[in-house]
Design a protein around this motif. Structure first.
Motif, mmCIF file in Angstrom:
data_model
loop_
_atom_site.group_PDB
_atom_site.id
_atom_site.type_symbol
_atom_site.label_atom_id
_atom_site.label_comp_id
_atom_site.label_asym_id
_atom_site.label_seq_id
_atom_site.Cartn_x
_atom_site.Cartn_y
_atom_site.Cartn_z
ATOM 1 N N PHE A 64 31.481 35.912 43.861
ATOM 2 C CA PHE A 64 31.369 34.514 43.421
ATOM 3 C C PHE A 64 32.561 34.144 42.541
ATOM 4 O O PHE A 64 33.146 33.076 42.700
ATOM 5 C CB PHE A 64 30.057 34.273 42.653
ATOM 6 N N GLU A 65 32.915 35.024 41.616
ATOM 7 C CA GLU A 65 34.011 34.692 40.702
ATOM 8 C C GLU A 65 35.317 34.504 41.475
ATOM 9 O O GLU A 65 36.076 33.554 41.235
ATOM 10 C CB GLU A 65 34.156 35.794 39.637
ATOM 11 N N LEU A 66 35.555 35.387 42.433
ATOM 12 C CA LEU A 66 36.780 35.266 43.231
ATOM 13 C C LEU A 66 36.745 33.997 44.082
ATOM 14 O O LEU A 66 37.748 33.266 44.165
ATOM 15 C CB LEU A 66 36.925 36.518 44.114
ATOM 16 N N ALA A 67 35.583 33.720 44.687
ATOM 17 C CA ALA A 67 35.443 32.504 45.512
ATOM 18 C C ALA A 67 35.749 31.268 44.660
ATOM 19 O O ALA A 67 36.465 30.350 45.093
ATOM 20 C CB ALA A 67 34.029 32.427 46.082
ATOM 21 N N GLU A 68 35.224 31.232 43.444
ATOM 22 C CA GLU A 68 35.439 30.081 42.552
ATOM 23 C C GLU A 68 36.918 29.951 42.200
ATOM 24 O O GLU A 68 37.487 28.853 42.221
ATOM 25 C CB GLU A 68 34.583 30.272 41.288
ATOM 26 N N LYS A 69 37.553 31.068 41.910
ATOM 27 C CA LYS A 69 38.980 31.035 41.542
ATOM 28 C C LYS A 69 39.851 30.650 42.740
ATOM 29 O O LYS A 69 40.832 29.919 42.582
ATOM 30 C CB LYS A 69 39.399 32.384 40.949
ATOM 31 N N ARG A 70 39.486 31.113 43.933
ATOM 32 C CA ARG A 70 40.242 30.724 45.138
ATOM 33 C C ARG A 70 40.126 29.221 45.406
ATOM 34 O O ARG A 70 40.975 28.629 46.042
ATOM 35 C CB ARG A 70 39.729 31.472 46.373
ATOM 36 N N LEU A 71 39.022 28.623 44.928
ATOM 37 C CA LEU A 71 38.828 27.171 45.106
ATOM 38 C C LEU A 71 39.384 26.374 43.923
ATOM 39 O O LEU A 71 39.185 25.161 43.842
ATOM 40 C CB LEU A 71 37.326 26.870 45.259
ATOM 41 N N SER A 72 40.011 27.058 42.961
ATOM 42 C CA SER A 72 40.631 26.447 41.771
ATOM 43 C C SER A 72 39.613 25.860 40.790
ATOM 44 O O SER A 72 39.945 24.953 40.005
ATOM 45 C CB SER A 72 41.631 25.348 42.163
ATOM 46 N N ALA A 73 38.363 26.348 40.838
ATOM 47 C CA ALA A 73 37.380 25.921 39.822
ATOM 48 C C ALA A 73 37.673 26.623 38.504
ATOM 49 O O ALA A 73 38.318 27.676 38.474
ATOM 50 C CB ALA A 73 35.977 26.288 40.297
#
Ligand code: CP
Length: 307
Positions: A64-73
């Protein structure tokens, strides 16, 4: 633009087959992004997401953390160990204090079944269930079905057996709902003491003999024996469990067809799966982990537009 039918992802039970297809098609696009040299997109710039974990996790939390960072959140991480929960602060007070810091979405893992459903009745932010006790683990089921689709072309018509500790597993219930909505045939296999009494009401086949289950299936999703959730002895010993339900490479190689081996992790190596099976060409266990990032990007992206 197509939209999800829900504004929270609480469970696979609550979403439609169309939602599943939309998540997969969105994840296909994000998987392409993740294979590029620059793996980041600005889709969730100015969105703040809190990962709120009241239970241990490696894969789900990092994915989840990586997914969020890849989406620039913008991302904040909360773990109940070391927090003011230890001083008696309630779940709702904890989450409301996090939301007071202008947080838009909550990703939550909790040991109590229904905890994210309870939150959804009291807060405005979008909620993603990252596993609630023995109830549901929707993003795990999404990444599992997505991985079957990637490996076999489609999920519809495939025979999938879920092997092991069905009674204590949130992964099993979410997988049963997802696979049935996608048109797969589902079987569960394990000792009778680890099968819930209501299991047949879910429309799944039940098989007690793991060799017969493997001969029947196209895909075997093997679950961890969850000793930490077992309040009593459900089988005489781990050695006996492994003797009757453990899967090794020799068993897989002896089948008259290729089957796909899956496991949500963490694996009890030498208990439900031997190392030579887990690391064999049959296994797509690390592909599941890889796909988890694209699936979670898709879920977060689609929910962010549902205010
Ligand atoms: N599959 C899974 O939920 O793993 P974690 O408990 O490590 O997140």
């Amino acid at each position: 633009m197509q939209e999800l039918s829900v504004r929270h992802l609480l469970g696979i039970k609550d979403i439609t087959a169309e939602d599943l297809q939309l998540i997969f098609e969105t994840a296909d696009n994000f998987k392409d992004v993740l294979n590029r040299p620059i793996k980041k997109v600005p889709s969730l710039r100015d969105i703040t997401i809190a990962n709120v974990f009241f239970e241990n996790s490696t894969r789900t939390r990092l994915s989840f953390e990586l997914a969020e960072k890849r989406l620039s959140a913008d991302v904040i991480n909360f773990s109940s160990s070391g927090s003011s929960v230890k001083k008696g602060e309630t779940l709702l007070d904890t989450v409301n204090n996090i939301l007071a810091m202008k947080v838009d979405m909550i990703v939550m893992r909790h040991s109590s079944p229904g905890a994210p459903h309870f939150l959804s009745r009291h807060i405005d932010a979008n909620i993603v269930n990252a596993g609630d006790g023995t109830h549901e683990h929707p993003t795990q089921a999404l990444l599992d079905s997505f991985s079957i689709r990637e490996k076999l072309g489609e999920v519809a018509g495939k025979k999938v057996v879920i092997v092991g500790d069905i009674l204590h597993s949130r992964v099993a219930l979410s997988n049963i709902f997802a696979l049935q909505k996608l048109g797969a045939e589902v079987m569960v296999c394990g000792p009778v003491t680890l099968l819930p009494k209501y299991i047949k009401e879910l429309g799944v086949k039940v098989e007690l003999d793991v060799r017969k289950a493997l001969a029947w299936c196209d895909v075997a999703n093997v679950l961890r024996i969850q000793l930490e959730r077992q309040q009593m002895k459900y089988f005489p010993s781990l050695r006996e469990y492994t003797l009757y339900y453990g899967i090794d490479k020799k068993m897989l190689d002896s089948l008259d067809k290729e089957i796909v081996l899956m496991h949500p992790g963490p694996i009890n190596r030498g208990v439900e799966l031997s190392s030579d099976a887990a690391d064999s060409h049959h296994s797509i266990i690390l592909n599941q982990v890889e796909n988890g990032v694209a699936i979670r990007m898709a879920v977060l992206y689609l929910l962010a537009s549902k205010k």
